[in-house]
Design a protein around this motif. Sequence first.
Motif, short mmCIF file in Angstrom:
data_model
loop_
_atom_site.label_atom_id
_atom_site.label_comp_id
_atom_site.label_asym_id
_atom_site.label_seq_id
_atom_site.Cartn_x
_atom_site.Cartn_y
_atom_site.Cartn_z
N PHE A 73 12.86 16.31 2.88
CA PHE A 73 12.77 16.68 1.47
C PHE A 73 12.53 15.38 0.70
CE2 PHE A 73 17.14 15.67 2.33
CZ PHE A 73 17.68 15.13 1.18
N ARG A 74 12.20 15.49 -0.59
CA ARG A 74 11.89 14.33 -1.44
C ARG A 74 10.67 13.57 -0.93
NH1 ARG A 74 18.04 12.15 -2.44
NH2 ARG A 74 17.46 10.70 -0.80
N GLN A 75 9.72 14.31 -0.31
CA GLN A 75 8.49 13.71 0.19
C GLN A 75 7.41 13.75 -0.90
OE1 GLN A 75 9.76 16.61 1.17
NE2 GLN A 75 8.19 18.15 1.53
N GLY A 76 6.29 13.06 -0.63
CA GLY A 76 5.13 13.11 -1.52
C GLY A 76 4.07 14.01 -0.92
N ALA A 77 3.23 14.61 -1.77
CA ALA A 77 2.15 15.49 -1.28
C ALA A 77 0.94 15.37 -2.20
CB ALA A 77 2.64 16.94 -1.21
N ASN A 78 -0.23 15.34 -1.58
CA ASN A 78 -1.48 15.24 -2.34
C ASN A 78 -2.56 16.10 -1.70
OD1 ASN A 78 -0.21 12.25 -2.45
ND2 ASN A 78 -1.24 12.72 -4.37
N LEU A 79 -3.34 16.78 -2.55
CA LEU A 79 -4.53 17.49 -2.08
C LEU A 79 -5.67 16.49 -2.01
CD1 LEU A 79 -6.01 20.12 -1.36
CD2 LEU A 79 -6.46 20.42 -3.81
N ASN A 90 3.26 9.44 -5.03
CA ASN A 90 2.03 9.56 -4.26
C ASN A 90 0.91 9.88 -5.23
OD1 ASN A 90 3.39 9.28 -1.74
ND2 ASN A 90 1.98 10.73 -0.81
N THR A 91 -0.03 8.96 -5.42
CA THR A 91 -1.09 9.14 -6.40
C THR A 91 -2.44 9.19 -5.71
OG1 THR A 91 0.20 7.71 -7.86
CG2 THR A 91 -2.01 8.29 -8.59
N LEU A 92 -3.20 10.27 -5.97
CA LEU A 92 -4.57 10.36 -5.46
C LEU A 92 -5.46 9.52 -6.36
CD1 LEU A 92 -6.57 11.64 -3.45
CD2 LEU A 92 -6.87 13.50 -5.12
N LEU A 93 -6.08 8.49 -5.80
CA LEU A 93 -6.92 7.58 -6.57
C LEU A 93 -8.34 8.12 -6.72
CD1 LEU A 93 -5.79 4.25 -4.85
CD2 LEU A 93 -4.87 5.29 -6.94
N SER A 94 -9.09 7.50 -7.63
CA SER A 94 -10.46 7.94 -7.89
C SER A 94 -11.36 7.77 -6.67
CB SER A 94 -11.04 7.16 -9.07
OG SER A 94 -10.26 7.36 -10.24
N ASN A 95 -11.01 6.84 -5.79
CA ASN A 95 -11.82 6.59 -4.60
C ASN A 95 -11.45 7.48 -3.42
OD1 ASN A 95 -9.40 5.47 -3.78
ND2 ASN A 95 -10.11 3.35 -3.80
N GLY A 96 -10.52 8.43 -3.64
CA GLY A 96 -10.12 9.36 -2.59
C GLY A 96 -8.96 8.91 -1.75
N LYS A 97 -8.54 7.65 -1.92
CA LYS A 97 -7.37 7.15 -1.21
C LYS A 97 -6.09 7.53 -1.95
CE LYS A 97 -9.96 3.27 0.77
NZ LYS A 97 -10.05 1.79 0.92
N VAL A 98 -4.93 7.30 -1.33
CA VAL A 98 -3.65 7.67 -1.93
C VAL A 98 -2.75 6.44 -2.01
CG1 VAL A 98 -1.56 9.07 -1.67
CG2 VAL A 98 -3.79 10.04 -1.10
N LEU A 99 -2.15 6.25 -3.19
CA LEU A 99 -1.20 5.16 -3.41
C LEU A 99 0.23 5.70 -3.33
CD1 LEU A 99 -0.47 2.22 -4.46
CD2 LEU A 99 -0.53 3.26 -6.76
N ALA A 100 1.04 5.13 -2.44
CA ALA A 100 2.47 5.43 -2.39
C ALA A 100 3.22 4.21 -2.91
CB ALA A 100 2.91 5.75 -0.96
N ALA A 101 4.07 4.40 -3.91
CA ALA A 101 4.73 3.25 -4.55
C ALA A 101 6.21 3.51 -4.77
CB ALA A 101 4.07 2.92 -5.89
N GLY A 102 7.00 2.45 -4.61
CA GLY A 102 8.42 2.52 -4.93
C GLY A 102 9.19 3.45 -4.03
N GLY A 103 10.24 4.04 -4.59
CA GLY A 103 11.12 4.91 -3.82
C GLY A 103 12.30 4.14 -3.27
N GLU A 104 12.90 4.69 -2.23
CA GLU A 104 14.02 4.02 -1.59
C GLU A 104 13.91 4.17 -0.08
OE1 GLU A 104 17.70 5.76 -2.81
OE2 GLU A 104 17.39 7.61 -1.69
#
Length: 204
Positions: free
Chosen positions: A27-33, A80-94
């Motif tokens: 749980f508390r995971q990231g998800a992106n289409l 988890n952020t889907l970038l304009s170039n199609g890649k995904v940025l995962a930042a921060g958390g614990e």
Amino acid sequence: ALSTAQIYNPSTRQFAAISAGMSVTRFRQGANLLGNGKVLIAGGHNGTNSVSVSELYDPGAQTFTTTAGGLITPRDLHTNTLLSNGKVLAAGGENTATPARLSTAEIFDPTTGRWTATSLSMNTNRRELTDTLLLNGKVLLAGGTTDTTNSLSVADTYNPAGELMLSHDFGMKGDQTNPSLAIDASNLPYVVWQDTRPGLESTG
């Protein structure tokens, strides 16, 4: 923590169980289409520790497949952020195995199925922050917490083109836990958050 998943059908307004489950409970995971129609699921918490496993859900086959490589750092409550170039940025958390709030970030490349660390980290360790992809392709990372009691008003801007991480303090009133961000047509951010000051429930 669960490994099961369900699909929502907007036509019938009902959920249906997927026969195949994720490879780990979490749980508390990231998800992106992603642009290829698959869903990237990364990180999370299994009830004991943060996990690094990432996997792809294929809606056509209704299957989960682990990616070629997992997150470099196990993390949950991250962005988890889907970038304009199609890649995904995962930042921060614990990372509860440490335990520690994280300032690091990493990039998922759908073409290789692997994560790589960004050249720079955020200027503040934090979890429960919010992420917004701006019209110029940069990512605004705002608010969050350093622990269970201390919220933050700082923000970082990630530039995928130049691999830059810039720190800002917008002078936002109060402390921001789980803030919500939106942008207008002029690329200006608007922030709504829960204010932790006594006697105040929300501000913006």
